[in-house]
Design a protein around this motif. Structure first.
Motif, PDB file in Angstrom:
ATOM      1  N   GLU A 813      22.967  43.498  26.809  1.00  0.00           N
ATOM      2  CA  GLU A 813      23.792  42.701  27.771  1.00  0.00           C
ATOM      3  C   GLU A 813      23.632  43.037  29.078  1.00  0.00           C
ATOM      4  O   GLU A 813      23.813  44.195  29.587  1.00  0.00           O
ATOM      5  N   ALA A 814      23.162  42.165  29.603  1.00  0.00           N
ATOM      6  CA  ALA A 814      22.467  42.446  31.047  1.00  0.00           C
ATOM      7  C   ALA A 814      23.435  43.039  32.236  1.00  0.00           C
ATOM      8  O   ALA A 814      23.361  43.969  32.838  1.00  0.00           O
ATOM      9  N   VAL A 815      24.880  42.141  31.903  1.00  0.00           N
ATOM     10  CA  VAL A 815      26.073  42.697  32.922  1.00  0.00           C
ATOM     11  C   VAL A 815      27.218  42.709  31.980  1.00  0.00           C
ATOM     12  O   VAL A 815      27.123  41.985  30.866  1.00  0.00           O
ATOM     13  N   PRO A 816      28.065  43.490  32.493  1.00  0.00           N
ATOM     14  CA  PRO A 816      29.531  43.398  31.462  1.00  0.00           C
ATOM     15  C   PRO A 816      30.085  42.058  31.577  1.00  0.00           C
ATOM     16  O   PRO A 816      29.952  41.426  32.431  1.00  0.00           O
ATOM     17  N   TYR A 817      30.842  42.066  30.510  1.00  0.00           N
ATOM     18  CA  TYR A 817      31.893  40.873  30.638  1.00  0.00           C
ATOM     19  C   TYR A 817      32.624  40.771  31.935  1.00  0.00           C
ATOM     20  O   TYR A 817      32.802  39.702  32.421  1.00  0.00           O
ATOM     21  N   ARG A 818      33.002  41.767  32.242  1.00  0.00           N
ATOM     22  CA  ARG A 818      33.822  41.873  33.481  1.00  0.00           C
ATOM     23  C   ARG A 818      33.458  43.219  34.252  1.00  0.00           C
ATOM     24  O   ARG A 818      33.812  44.209  33.774  1.00  0.00           O
ATOM     25  N   PHE A 819      33.183  43.130  35.347  1.00  0.00           N
ATOM     26  CA  PHE A 819      32.810  44.267  36.426  1.00  0.00           C
ATOM     27  C   PHE A 819      34.211  45.181  36.279  1.00  0.00           C
ATOM     28  O   PHE A 819      35.155  44.273  36.783  1.00  0.00           O
ATOM     29  N   GLN A 820      34.113  46.375  36.236  1.00  0.00           N
ATOM     30  CA  GLN A 820      35.413  47.278  36.649  1.00  0.00           C
ATOM     31  C   GLN A 820      35.388  47.943  38.089  1.00  0.00           C
ATOM     32  O   GLN A 820      36.376  48.172  38.554  1.00  0.00           O
ATOM     33  N   LEU A 821      33.925  48.186  38.355  1.00  0.00           N
ATOM     34  CA  LEU A 821      33.907  48.905  39.548  1.00  0.00           C
ATOM     35  C   LEU A 821      32.927  48.364  40.738  1.00  0.00           C
ATOM     36  O   LEU A 821      32.900  48.528  41.677  1.00  0.00           O
ATOM     37  N   LEU A 822      32.132  47.601  40.189  1.00  0.00           N
ATOM     38  CA  LEU A 822      31.141  46.964  41.288  1.00  0.00           C
ATOM     39  C   LEU A 822      31.390  45.691  42.054  1.00  0.00           C
ATOM     40  O   LEU A 822      30.726  45.437  42.782  1.00  0.00           O
ATOM     41  N   THR A 823      32.766  45.231  41.522  1.00  0.00           N
ATOM     42  CA  THR A 823      32.883  44.050  41.990  1.00  0.00           C
ATOM     43  C   THR A 823      33.265  43.922  43.781  1.00  0.00           C
ATOM     44  O   THR A 823      32.847  43.204  44.505  1.00  0.00           O
TER      45      THR A 823
END
Length: 995
Positions: A813-823
């Motif tokens: 999975e290249a990126v998570p379904y929803r960013f938690q810290l990177l947004t």
């Protein structure tokens, strides 16, 4: 063409055209061979008299009739049932043979928006396609339009009758108005109460018959023989699915063939294990085929569904499947199926009482020697028979009711005693502590009365008796029970003891169980004393686990965890005084016994680790003796020994032991954990530790060295070229990103404040192979992003370009379904975000909407004004590729008002681009998650409300809005019809009346 010209010159041509369309449809349906034949196909041209009346009503008497009326020619397909209509609509016959004006398509269904008009049908407006129009015999019909109506025979009868009575009446001003209104209401009632329910009844009957026919075809084709001879798992899975869905539910006498069926299912499942996976080939792609576990799961589903058809054969079949099944998920499913077979089912109980359990118990008792491979199934079955409740459920179309009730103790008393005795026997035969623990928990079921509703005094009394029997059994075997199991048993008994104490007074007397409660509490105290006669067991409880019962807890019913921890700490400190040179051999053996405890629970060993730490700190010589003579179990606690020695006064012993274990293979990870725990200020030894770890390829130790640098930099560590960079380069070379699991850094460290480009690239490179960006990984990347945001964007792009390699049960999975810290970091620079993702789009636009577009929608979920302005600017100033890029981003939104400026810009700047227009429509129509049976309808109505203001715009935007509103209206009608149909068929399936 006005009405007079139509009557004089064109009426006959439209009649011929309607008949031509009818013939084309009739031949096309016949040619398919697999579509239902209509009851009738009718054609007509609108009569001049009827047309004149309609034009007068609409005030269009002088209008061009071909422009204002689409139904001058009409064809009506009348089918017998809703199923036939659905199959025809799902086919491509109309679209294959005609040019369809999609915007003129009408779906008629009663809704508030159309005044609840009861007529139900689908109308297409068509013309001859280009190929047909060029043929000589069709040239006179070029440009003509025909309305094709599709409906059932019931709707046709209603429509014809109501049309003749309601719409073809003479002008009755001043006469019969109220009577006619009542007639209209009666027509509505006929539709609602009779025809629509009848249509669903016919639909359900037809579906049931077709299912019956499919089952009969399978029966005639000797499905079981085909399953025996199947050579690959794809065929096996398909045949087993057909067996469960189409054949068995309709077979008249399932019990007569069920034994043969389970034999075939088991044999097919066993053969499947030796069969390689065969890809499923389709015209579009190749898909991974079914595995042996899929075949077995499907077989178990059938055994579970029809388990009562042959109780004994079901249980034997499940044993055969379980014995050599390698897949843990399937083993769990088999065990659950045995549980379903053995449990008290309320509906079955009403018919045969505990007969199912008696027959199953009889089968199990006949197997005197239970193979270890299937013991878990026996344990599960006996456990279920000790349950105090029968459970069941009852389904309606809108709800499921969970039902339960206590089983009468007099009907199950003998079964319970048999189950307890059988579990005792299995306990004696158990080959492992884990198996004995499982049996103990099964026996625990015997002590529990019904926990929902009121339990009868008789059942409560029997539970106390049966519980005492179990306690006596366990107490007699105390010398042979492991300390781990004793802890669990004593911990459970403590709570039972305190629950039984109140029954010693008037409450127990009122229930008639005072005597039984007294016997139980006495038995528990006896077992407690027997367990604790062994002083080593008491020490073990202090140092290991979290279930140990302390002496004073027997007198106080309230559990005070802080007091327990304080007591254990006091006792642990006192025990240190007992460790001397004279007793060190005995303590070595005891600590090895403690360390041999098998556990994956982090709460098991903290006290033992603290004890070892304090022992090494206080008595370095004894610690050195123990490490010189320790077995592998105790050497797992080497970090605790080193931490204690490091804190102690004798650093010579510490250095000697550290040097010894650095040279020994297999202990580098433990030394690295010591570095984490004590943070020695010894850069040279840290470098030596890393070099040894690189030699042995000890990746946990390598990871710990790297993370230590990140935590402590710039203190206590050598230069980054000595430890950090070699460590990460080694892990990158090995494609092993698992170091991130050690990198728990809740706060940013100075390492990241001084992060060099080289180290930023190494960190990001090392995480490319990570199957998914975990929370800890995202935190590290976010720290990197504070200084090197552009590099982080490139890192995400490289992950999207990474080959999709599966790792066990995990997909890349290249990126998570929803960013938690990177947004916050990624959204800090809108232009950089758009430029970077645009470069991804240029590299591979095919899946960009689901990759880069998704990332942008994640970090800019509200599509704020600055984002909207930036996207709009790209559309206004850019070319079609820019527009397609923006459109791919918009696919991840749901038509929210914040996106409207961007969507309108796309329409204004590319008004004639069909791809752009359809993309804008998709973006606007995206709904996300909807709830409820008519949730999609409600969502569509909200979309309609959102787009209505667009009608006030000019040109392409207003044009688009009109088309979308018409399309949404059709979708609302279509989805409402589907939802009502699903609801009605579900009610019929569950035996409910339609009203």
């Amino acid at each position: 063409m006005n009405i007079d010209e139509y009557e004089r010159s064109h009426f006959a041509r439209y009649q011929r055209f309607a008949e031509t369309v009818r013939l084309i449809l009739e031949r096309a349906i016949s040619a398919t061979g697999d579509l239902p034949r209509p009851a009738s196909i009718q054609s007509r041209a609108k009569t001049p008299a009827s047309l004149r009346k309609r034009l007068e009503e609409a005030g269009n008497l002088d209008a061009d009739v071909s422009a204002v009326r689409r139904d001058l020619a009409g064809v009506r397909l009348i089918f017998y049932t809703n199923n036939d209509v659905n199959r025809f609509l799902s086919s491509s016959i109309v679209f294959d043979n005609f040019e369809v004006d999609r915007e003129a398509t009408k779906i008629h269904h009663p809704l508030p928006e159309n005044g609840e008009t009861r007529y139900r049908a689908t109308h297409y407006t068509v013309s001859l396609n280009e190929v047909r129009s060029a043929l000589p015999e069709y040239q006179e019909f070029a440009g003509l339009r025909c309305e094709i109506q599709i409906q059932t025979i019931l709707i046709h009868a209603w429509a014809e009758t109501s049309h003749d009575i309601i719409y073809k009446v003479d002008d009755r001003q001043g006469f019969g108005t109220d009577a006619l209104a009542q007639i209209k209401k009666r027509f509505d009632r006929i539709m609602d109460e009779y025809l629509v329910p009848a249509g669903y009844e016919f639909q359900r009957v037809q579906q049931d018959y077709e299912r019956l026919a499919a089952g009969k075809e399978l029966f005639d084709q000797k499905l079981l023989e085909s399953l025996r001879n199947a050579s690959d798992n794809n065929d096996r899975h398909q045949l087993i699915t057909s067996l469960g869905d189409d054949l068995l539910p309709l077979y008249d006498d399932v019990p007569s063939i069920y034994p043969e069926i389970v034999d075939v299912l088991v044999d097919a499942s066993i053969r499947a294990r030796a069969t390689p996976v065969k890809p499923i080939e389709t015209p579009f792609s190749s898909y991974k085929g079914y595995e042996a576990s899929d075949v077995t799961e499907k077989a178990v589903e059938i055994i579970d569904r029809f388990r009562y058809a042959a109780i004994e054969e079901s249980f034997q079949a499940l044993q055969r499947l379980f014995a050599d099944e390698p897949n843990e998920r399937v083993r769990t499913k088999i065990s659950e199926t045995v549980g379903h077979l053995a449990q008290y089912n309320l509906q079955v109980w009403h018919q045969v009482g505990p007969e199912v359990q008696r027959r199953l118990a009889s089968v199990m008792k006949r197997q005197t020697a239970v193979p270890s491979a299937v013991r878990p199934l026996f344990i599960e079955a006996w456990k279920q028979m000790l349950d105090a409740e029968a459970t069941g459920n009852e389904w309606t179309a809108d709800a499921v009711s969970i039902q339960f009730g206590e089983v009468p103790i007099d009907r199950v008393h003998e079964l319970r005693q048999t189950a307890i005795s059988a579990l005792f026997e299995l306990f004696e035969q158990a080959g492992s502590d884990q198996e004995r623990r499982t049996i103990f928990h099964a026996l625990e079921n015997a002590k529990r009365p019904a926990n929902r509703g009121n339990s009868s005094p008789d059942f409560q009394r029997q539970c106390l008796i049966d519980h005492r029997r179990t306690i006596d059994f366990l107490a007699a075997r105390a010398p042979y029970l492991s300390y781990e199991l004793r802890e669990t048993i004593e911990h459970s008994a403590l709570y039972d003891y305190h629950h039984a104490i109140p029954l010693l007074d008037t409450r127990g007397a009122a229930l008639g169980c005072q005597h039984q409660a007294a016997e139980l509490t006495l038995a528990i105290r006896t077992m407690r004393d027997t367990f604790n006669e062994d002083p080593t067991y008491f020490r073990y409880k202090i140092l290991v686990g979290y279930e140990g019962v302390m002496p004073w807890q027997w007198d106080e019913p309230e559990f005070d965890p802080q007091r327990v921890e304080s007591y254990r700490g006091e006792q642990s400190t006192a025990m240190l005084d007992e460790v001397t040179e004279d007793t060190q051999d005995a303590w070595l053996r005891f600590l090895e016994r403690c360390a041999a405890t098998k556990s994956n629970d982090l709460a098991t060993f903290p006290k033992l680790g603290q004890f070892i730490f304090k022992l090494a700190e206080r008595n370095p010589a004894i610690a050195e003796f123990m490490l010189d003579n320790a077995n592998d179990d105790l050497l797992r606690f080497l970090p605790g020994f080193l931490n204690g020695l490091f804190q102690g006064a004798d650093h010579e012993v510490y250095r000697r032991i550290l040097t010894t274990f650095l040279a020994r293979p297999g202990h580098l990870s433990a030394i690295a954990l010591h570095w984490r725990g004590s943070s020695p200020d010894d850069p040279a030894t840290l470098a030596q530790l890393l070099n040894r770890s690189l030699e042995e390829d000890d990746r946990q130790a390598i990871a710990e060295c790297a993370v230590f640098v990140v935590r402590e930099f710039p203190d206590k560590v050598p230069s980054l070229d000595v430890v950090f960079r070699p460590a990460l380069r080694h892990l990158i070379n090995k494609k092993d990103p698992s170091w991130i699991r050690n990198a728990w850094l809740p706060t940013k460290t100075p390492f990241f404040d001084q992060l060099d480009e080289i180290d930023a690239d190494l960190i990001l490179e090392s995480l490319l192979e990570l199957v998914e960006l975990s929370y800890d990984a995202e935190r590290i990347v976010s720290y990197v992003a504070d200084r090197y945001l552009e590099r982080v964007w490139d890192f995400l792009g490289r992950r999207f370009a990474h080959p999709r390699v599966e790792s066990g049960d995990h997909r890349f999975e290249a990126v998570p379904y929803r960013f938690q810290l990177l947004t916050r970091r990624l959204s800090s620079n809108v232009e950089l975000a758009l430029n970077k993702t645009r470069s991804w789009f240029d590299t591979d636009s095919s899946l960009f909407a689901f990759r880069g577009g998704k990332v942008l929608a994640q970090i800019f979920p509200a599509c704020a004004a600055d984002v909207s302005d930036a996207l709009t600017a790209r559309v206004t100033a850019g070319n079609e590729d820019d527009a397609r890029f923006v459109l791919a981003v918009m696919q991840n939104f749901h038509g929210e008002p914040a996106t409207h400026a961007v969507l309108k810009a796309l329409l204004v700047n590319f008004p004639d681009n069909d791809f752009i227009r359809s993309g804008v429509a998709r973006s606007f129509q995206n709904t996300g998650v909807v709830h409820g049976e008519f949730g999609f309808v409600d969502s569509l109505r909200e979309k309609r409300t959102l787009i209505e203001p667009w009608l006030n715009d000019d040109g392409a935007v207003a044009d688009f809005a009109r088309q979308q509103i018409a399309s949404i209206d059709r979708e609302i009608l279509s989805e409402q019809r589907r939802a009502e149909e699903r609801n009605a068929l579900r009610r019929l399936e569950l035996g409910e009346e339609l009203s």
